[in-house]
Design a protein around this motif. Sequence first.
Motif, PDB file in Angstrom:
ATOM      1  N   SER A  41      70.576 -59.362 -13.379  1.00  0.00           N
ATOM      2  CA  SER A  41      71.270 -58.071 -13.342  1.00  0.00           C
ATOM      3  C   SER A  41      72.324 -57.975 -14.441  1.00  0.00           C
ATOM      4  O   SER A  41      73.143 -58.885 -14.590  1.00  0.00           O
ATOM      5  CB  SER A  41      71.952 -57.908 -11.983  1.00  0.00           C
ATOM      6  OG  SER A  41      72.963 -56.934 -12.029  1.00  0.00           O
ATOM      7  N   PHE A  90      75.838 -64.117  -7.727  1.00  0.00           N
ATOM      8  CA  PHE A  90      75.436 -62.995  -8.567  1.00  0.00           C
ATOM      9  C   PHE A  90      73.933 -63.062  -8.813  1.00  0.00           C
ATOM     10  O   PHE A  90      73.287 -64.052  -8.497  1.00  0.00           O
ATOM     11  CB  PHE A  90      76.203 -63.012  -9.899  1.00  0.00           C
ATOM     12  CG  PHE A  90      75.888 -64.200 -10.770  1.00  0.00           C
ATOM     13  CD1 PHE A  90      74.964 -64.111 -11.801  1.00  0.00           C
ATOM     14  CD2 PHE A  90      76.514 -65.424 -10.563  1.00  0.00           C
ATOM     15  CE1 PHE A  90      74.659 -65.211 -12.597  1.00  0.00           C
ATOM     16  CE2 PHE A  90      76.225 -66.525 -11.356  1.00  0.00           C
ATOM     17  CZ  PHE A  90      75.294 -66.423 -12.371  1.00  0.00           C
ATOM     18  N   PHE A  91      73.390 -61.986  -9.367  1.00  0.00           N
ATOM     19  CA  PHE A  91      72.002 -61.962  -9.814  1.00  0.00           C
ATOM     20  C   PHE A  91      72.005 -62.206 -11.318  1.00  0.00           C
ATOM     21  O   PHE A  91      72.548 -61.404 -12.089  1.00  0.00           O
ATOM     22  CB  PHE A  91      71.345 -60.601  -9.526  1.00  0.00           C
ATOM     23  CG  PHE A  91      70.858 -60.440  -8.126  1.00  0.00           C
ATOM     24  CD1 PHE A  91      69.506 -60.505  -7.828  1.00  0.00           C
ATOM     25  CD2 PHE A  91      71.758 -60.218  -7.094  1.00  0.00           C
ATOM     26  CE1 PHE A  91      69.056 -60.354  -6.526  1.00  0.00           C
ATOM     27  CE2 PHE A  91      71.317 -60.061  -5.788  1.00  0.00           C
ATOM     28  CZ  PHE A  91      69.964 -60.124  -5.501  1.00  0.00           C
ATOM     29  N   THR A 124      76.766 -60.261  -4.315  1.00  0.00           N
ATOM     30  CA  THR A 124      77.191 -61.612  -3.947  1.00  0.00           C
ATOM     31  C   THR A 124      76.837 -61.845  -2.490  1.00  0.00           C
ATOM     32  O   THR A 124      77.106 -60.989  -1.645  1.00  0.00           O
ATOM     33  CB  THR A 124      78.728 -61.733  -4.124  1.00  0.00           C
ATOM     34  OG1 THR A 124      79.050 -61.490  -5.494  1.00  0.00           O
ATOM     35  CG2 THR A 124      79.250 -63.080  -3.690  1.00  0.00           C
ATOM     36  N   ASN A 176      74.960 -56.323 -14.267  1.00  0.00           N
ATOM     37  CA  ASN A 176      76.252 -56.443 -13.572  1.00  0.00           C
ATOM     38  C   ASN A 176      76.615 -57.902 -13.337  1.00  0.00           C
ATOM     39  O   ASN A 176      77.749 -58.322 -13.563  1.00  0.00           O
ATOM     40  CB  ASN A 176      76.230 -55.707 -12.227  1.00  0.00           C
ATOM     41  CG  ASN A 176      76.201 -54.217 -12.371  1.00  0.00           C
ATOM     42  OD1 ASN A 176      76.509 -53.669 -13.427  1.00  0.00           O
ATOM     43  ND2 ASN A 176      75.804 -53.529 -11.318  1.00  0.00           N
ATOM     44  N   GLY A 177      75.657 -58.688 -12.844  1.00  0.00           N
ATOM     45  CA  GLY A 177      75.891 -60.100 -12.600  1.00  0.00           C
ATOM     46  C   GLY A 177      76.157 -60.861 -13.884  1.00  0.00           C
ATOM     47  O   GLY A 177      77.026 -61.734 -13.943  1.00  0.00           O
ATOM     48  N   GLN A 178      75.417 -60.537 -14.924  1.00  0.00           N
ATOM     49  CA  GLN A 178      75.603 -61.184 -16.219  1.00  0.00           C
ATOM     50  C   GLN A 178      77.005 -60.895 -16.769  1.00  0.00           C
ATOM     51  O   GLN A 178      77.712 -61.806 -17.211  1.00  0.00           O
ATOM     52  CB  GLN A 178      74.543 -60.699 -17.208  1.00  0.00           C
ATOM     53  CG  GLN A 178      73.142 -61.110 -16.836  1.00  0.00           C
ATOM     54  CD  GLN A 178      72.076 -60.296 -17.550  1.00  0.00           C
ATOM     55  OE1 GLN A 178      72.355 -59.498 -18.438  1.00  0.00           O
ATOM     56  NE2 GLN A 178      70.832 -60.491 -17.147  1.00  0.00           N
ATOM     57  N   ARG A 193      68.559 -66.746 -16.686  1.00  0.00           N
ATOM     58  CA  ARG A 193      69.321 -65.564 -17.100  1.00  0.00           C
ATOM     59  C   ARG A 193      68.693 -65.004 -18.378  1.00  0.00           C
ATOM     60  O   ARG A 193      68.674 -65.693 -19.395  1.00  0.00           O
ATOM     61  CB  ARG A 193      70.770 -65.934 -17.388  1.00  0.00           C
ATOM     62  CG  ARG A 193      71.598 -66.291 -16.183  1.00  0.00           C
ATOM     63  CD  ARG A 193      72.992 -66.710 -16.604  1.00  0.00           C
ATOM     64  NE  ARG A 193      73.688 -65.613 -17.259  1.00  0.00           N
ATOM     65  CZ  ARG A 193      74.907 -65.191 -16.928  1.00  0.00           C
ATOM     66  NH1 ARG A 193      75.584 -65.790 -15.984  1.00  0.00           N
ATOM     67  NH2 ARG A 193      75.460 -64.194 -17.571  1.00  0.00           N
ATOM     68  N   THR A 219      71.796 -56.371  -7.391  1.00  0.00           N
ATOM     69  CA  THR A 219      73.085 -56.965  -7.735  1.00  0.00           C
ATOM     70  C   THR A 219      73.834 -57.341  -6.474  1.00  0.00           C
ATOM     71  O   THR A 219      73.499 -56.889  -5.383  1.00  0.00           O
ATOM     72  CB  THR A 219      73.925 -55.998  -8.606  1.00  0.00           C
ATOM     73  OG1 THR A 219      75.087 -56.682  -9.067  1.00  0.00           O
ATOM     74  CG2 THR A 219      74.314 -54.748  -7.847  1.00  0.00           C
ATOM     75  N   LEU A 253      81.671 -57.938  -7.540  1.00  0.00           N
ATOM     76  CA  LEU A 253      80.323 -57.414  -7.346  1.00  0.00           C
ATOM     77  C   LEU A 253      80.147 -56.886  -5.927  1.00  0.00           C
ATOM     78  O   LEU A 253      81.002 -57.070  -5.072  1.00  0.00           O
ATOM     79  CB  LEU A 253      79.299 -58.517  -7.644  1.00  0.00           C
ATOM     80  CG  LEU A 253      79.290 -59.010  -9.093  1.00  0.00           C
ATOM     81  CD1 LEU A 253      78.399 -60.238  -9.246  1.00  0.00           C
ATOM     82  CD2 LEU A 253      78.840 -57.902 -10.041  1.00  0.00           C
ATOM     83  N   ARG A 254      79.016 -56.242  -5.687  1.00  0.00           N
ATOM     84  CA  ARG A 254      78.701 -55.666  -4.377  1.00  0.00           C
ATOM     85  C   ARG A 254      78.610 -56.766  -3.320  1.00  0.00           C
ATOM     86  O   ARG A 254      78.093 -57.851  -3.573  1.00  0.00           O
ATOM     87  CB  ARG A 254      77.378 -54.908  -4.457  1.00  0.00           C
ATOM     88  CG  ARG A 254      77.001 -54.178  -3.196  1.00  0.00           C
ATOM     89  CD  ARG A 254      75.823 -53.241  -3.425  1.00  0.00           C
ATOM     90  NE  ARG A 254      74.563 -53.914  -3.607  1.00  0.00           N
ATOM     91  CZ  ARG A 254      73.781 -54.349  -2.622  1.00  0.00           C
ATOM     92  NH1 ARG A 254      74.153 -54.195  -1.361  1.00  0.00           N
ATOM     93  NH2 ARG A 254      72.637 -54.936  -2.876  1.00  0.00           N
TER      94      ARG A 254
END
Length: 185
Positions: A156, A152-153, A95, A158-160, A18, A93, A122-123
């Motif tokens: 990303s 998650f990514f 799941t 968004n994921g973070q 990360r 991004t 998430l998406r």
Amino acid sequence: MKLAIVVGHNARAQGAVRPDTGETEWAWNTRLAGMIEDLADEYPGIEVKTFFRNPALRSTTAEIRDVYRRTDAWGATATNELHFNSHHNPGATGTETLTSGSKLSLRYAEALQDEMLEALGLRDRGEKIVRTGRGSASLISGRAPAALIEPFFGSSPNGQQATDEPHEMRSLARAILRATQQVFT
């Protein structure tokens, strides 16, 4: 019901990193596994044990076969291997959950996907049936129905943002336990 949690990668080859925290996939998921074990008491009928791959073995395939032999010896009812995605494009991004496609594995993957989407917001990248290639050995090496999650990514924003607080990790741990309870108890 016995849920075997397998932490993806190993202490020597720790997977993705990360960029926001510098934490590796293996380290982050080791913490998540501990949280799943700690919260399991809230879900009657579920016993949880965490398994780690042995980096001293000669290959990744040998590590995976070995860890799933150990989940089988423990008598796992289901296995869930923990990962997170990474991509050079920080806009990637979402799941996703991998499954072998067997009836119970697919049902478990669908429940995990639904619960993780609710927990993280998430998406939806969906459930993916994987029988060959990357990730497949983790889905077919053990006797128990298996899923491999990529919630998650880590690369990303968004994921973070969805996973950078302790309460968000607890929410993900509970999502995994709820999905397990729905399918196996």
